[in-house]
Design an enzyme around this catalytic site. Structure first.
Site, PDB file in Angstrom:
ATOM      1  N   GLY A   1     -42.167 -27.082  21.358  1.00  0.00           N
ATOM      2  CA  GLY A   1     -40.783 -26.916  20.917  1.00  0.00           C
ATOM      3  C   GLY A   1     -40.074 -28.257  20.859  1.00  0.00           C
TER       4      GLY A   1
ATOM      5  N   GLU B   1     -45.521 -34.348  27.308  1.00  0.00           N
ATOM      6  CA  GLU B   1     -45.447 -33.826  25.930  1.00  0.00           C
ATOM      7  C   GLU B   1     -45.716 -34.940  24.915  1.00  0.00           C
ATOM      8  OE1 GLU B   1     -42.209 -30.220  26.492  1.00  0.00           O
ATOM      9  OE2 GLU B   1     -41.478 -32.228  26.047  1.00  0.00           O
TER      10      GLU B   1
ATOM     11  N   ASP C   1     -35.722 -29.945  21.260  1.00  0.00           N
ATOM     12  CA  ASP C   1     -34.301 -29.668  21.484  1.00  0.00           C
ATOM     13  C   ASP C   1     -33.485 -29.891  20.216  1.00  0.00           C
ATOM     14  OD1 ASP C   1     -34.462 -29.065  24.356  1.00  0.00           O
ATOM     15  OD2 ASP C   1     -35.201 -31.128  24.432  1.00  0.00           O
TER      16      ASP C   1
ATOM     17  N   GLY D   1     -36.553 -29.710  29.086  1.00  0.00           N
ATOM     18  CA  GLY D   1     -37.233 -29.104  30.228  1.00  0.00           C
ATOM     19  C   GLY D   1     -37.839 -30.125  31.177  1.00  0.00           C
TER      20      GLY D   1
ATOM     21  N   SER E   1     -39.229 -22.615  26.420  1.00  0.00           N
ATOM     22  CA  SER E   1     -39.224 -21.192  26.082  1.00  0.00           C
ATOM     23  C   SER E   1     -39.899 -20.912  24.742  1.00  0.00           C
ATOM     24  CB  SER E   1     -37.782 -20.667  26.071  1.00  0.00           C
ATOM     25  OG  SER E   1     -36.982 -21.423  25.182  1.00  0.00           O
TER      26      SER E   1
ATOM     27  N   LYS F   1     -36.643 -34.384  22.547  1.00  0.00           N
ATOM     28  CA  LYS F   1     -37.339 -33.470  23.437  1.00  0.00           C
ATOM     29  C   LYS F   1     -37.051 -33.872  24.883  1.00  0.00           C
ATOM     30  CE  LYS F   1     -41.534 -32.142  22.780  1.00  0.00           C
ATOM     31  NZ  LYS F   1     -41.105 -30.821  23.262  1.00  0.00           N
ATOM     32  N   GLY F   2     -37.383 -32.960  25.792  1.00  0.00           N
ATOM     33  CA  GLY F   2     -37.248 -33.291  27.196  1.00  0.00           C
ATOM     34  C   GLY F   2     -36.207 -32.482  27.944  1.00  0.00           C
TER      35      GLY F   2
HETATM   36  C1  A5P Z   1     -39.486 -29.624  27.465  1.00  0.00           C
HETATM   37  O1  A5P Z   1     -39.404 -30.785  28.215  1.00  0.00           O
HETATM   38  C2  A5P Z   1     -38.810 -29.809  26.167  1.00  0.00           C
HETATM   39  O2  A5P Z   1     -39.192 -30.908  25.422  1.00  0.00           O
HETATM   40  C3  A5P Z   1     -38.856 -28.560  25.332  1.00  0.00           C
HETATM   41  O3  A5P Z   1     -39.887 -28.574  24.397  1.00  0.00           O
HETATM   42  C4  A5P Z   1     -37.561 -28.447  24.643  1.00  0.00           C
HETATM   43  O4  A5P Z   1     -36.570 -28.603  25.628  1.00  0.00           O
HETATM   44  C5  A5P Z   1     -37.393 -27.137  23.923  1.00  0.00           C
HETATM   45  O5  A5P Z   1     -37.260 -26.115  24.863  1.00  0.00           O
HETATM   46  P1  A5P Z   1     -36.960 -24.641  24.427  1.00  0.00           P
HETATM   47  O6  A5P Z   1     -38.082 -24.213  23.568  1.00  0.00           O
HETATM   48  O7  A5P Z   1     -36.896 -23.890  25.727  1.00  0.00           O
HETATM   49  O8  A5P Z   1     -35.644 -24.628  23.711  1.00  0.00           O
END
Ligand code: A5P
Length: 236
Positions: free
Chosen positions: A87, A108, A89, A102, A33, A99-100
């Site tokens: 982004g 990434e 986590d 999503g 997001s 991260k991860g």
């Molecule tokens: C995706 O796999 C993730 O690494 C995102 O970058 C991480 O979960 C941050 O997501 P949001 O920006 O939705 O919080």
């Protein structure tokens, strides 16, 4: 449209990341997001005439960027990547990341590692003294996933972390979640991680682990947004 306080913070961080974009750059676009706010902002610049090209870290981001007219390249067709913006986590005091959330951690990490400069954009709630409140995602091959899960649990135990809370990520229909690369994700609610670099190394050594969500010493710039603006920190 009124944004929630968290979304406003994510957007403020994303907008500051535009400061690092220059004409002619090839840019890695993250997933999630917060990264989506950056893609929107970059799309506005492209529509106003900014000449950049991009590679996407997920099918979702590819589709979003394409819909905004951002020129997209296949990662196999580029030699260098000037910038990646994504982004996270969690971000700890050393600017290591989890991260991860999503499920896009593999792509990434490939893109972040290749980029000359990796810019991380987060809202202030993502800043943590230690990583591990957020379950650590670990991407594994479907073949032998049950065996790989046991090996991952052994690594966590060996690092004095909780291992009985490792869970296969599921899709809404109850089947295993499948990453863009066709793999499974283990979410490891292992507790606070005292030595993230040691955990990262040990997880990378497990056959069947494709990638894990610990991004150690990868961030070059961390932008932390709140409701009113964003602060930029360069990582030494
Ligand atoms: C995706 O796999 C993730 O690494 C995102 O970058 C991480 O979960 C941050 O997501 P949001 O920006 O939705 O919080």
């Amino acid at each position: 449209m009124t944004l929630s306080p968290t979304d406003a913070a994510k957007r403020n961080a994303a907008l500051r990341a535009l400061e690092f974009v220059r004409p002619g750059m090839t840019i890695g676009l993250g997933t999630g997001s917060t990264a989506a706010h950056f893609v929107v902002a970059l799309g506005v610049e492209v529509q106003a005439g900014l000449a950049v090209r991009a590679v996407a870290t997920s099918i979702a981001t590819y589709n979003q960027a394409a819909s905004l007219g951002i020129p997209l390249l296949d990662p196999n067709d580029i030699d260098t990547l000037d910038l990646a913006v994504d982004g996270a986590d969690e971000v700890d005091r050393q600017h290591h990341l989890i991260k991860g959330g999503g499920g896009a951690l593999l792509r990434e990490k490939i893109i972040a590692a290749a980029a000359h400069e990796f810019v991380v954009i987060v809202d202030a709630a993502k800043m943590k003294p230690q990583l591990g409140s957020f379950p650590l995602p670990v991407e594994v091959t479907p073949f032998g996933a049950a065996l790989t899960t046991k090996a991952v649990q052994a690594v966590l135990r060996g690092q004095n972390l909780k291992a009985d809370t490792v869970r296969m990520r599921l899709a809404p229909d109850g089947a295993p979640f499948i990453s863009d690369g066709g793999n499974y994700i283990l979410d490891c609610a292992c507790g606070l991680i005292a030595a993230p670099d040691a955990v990262a190394g040990a997880l990378s050594a497990v056959p069947g682990v494709v990638e894990h969500g610990l991004f150690i010493a990868m961030a070059d710039i961390v932008i932390v947004g709140d409701e009113t603006g964003a602060a930029v920190a360069r990582v030494d």
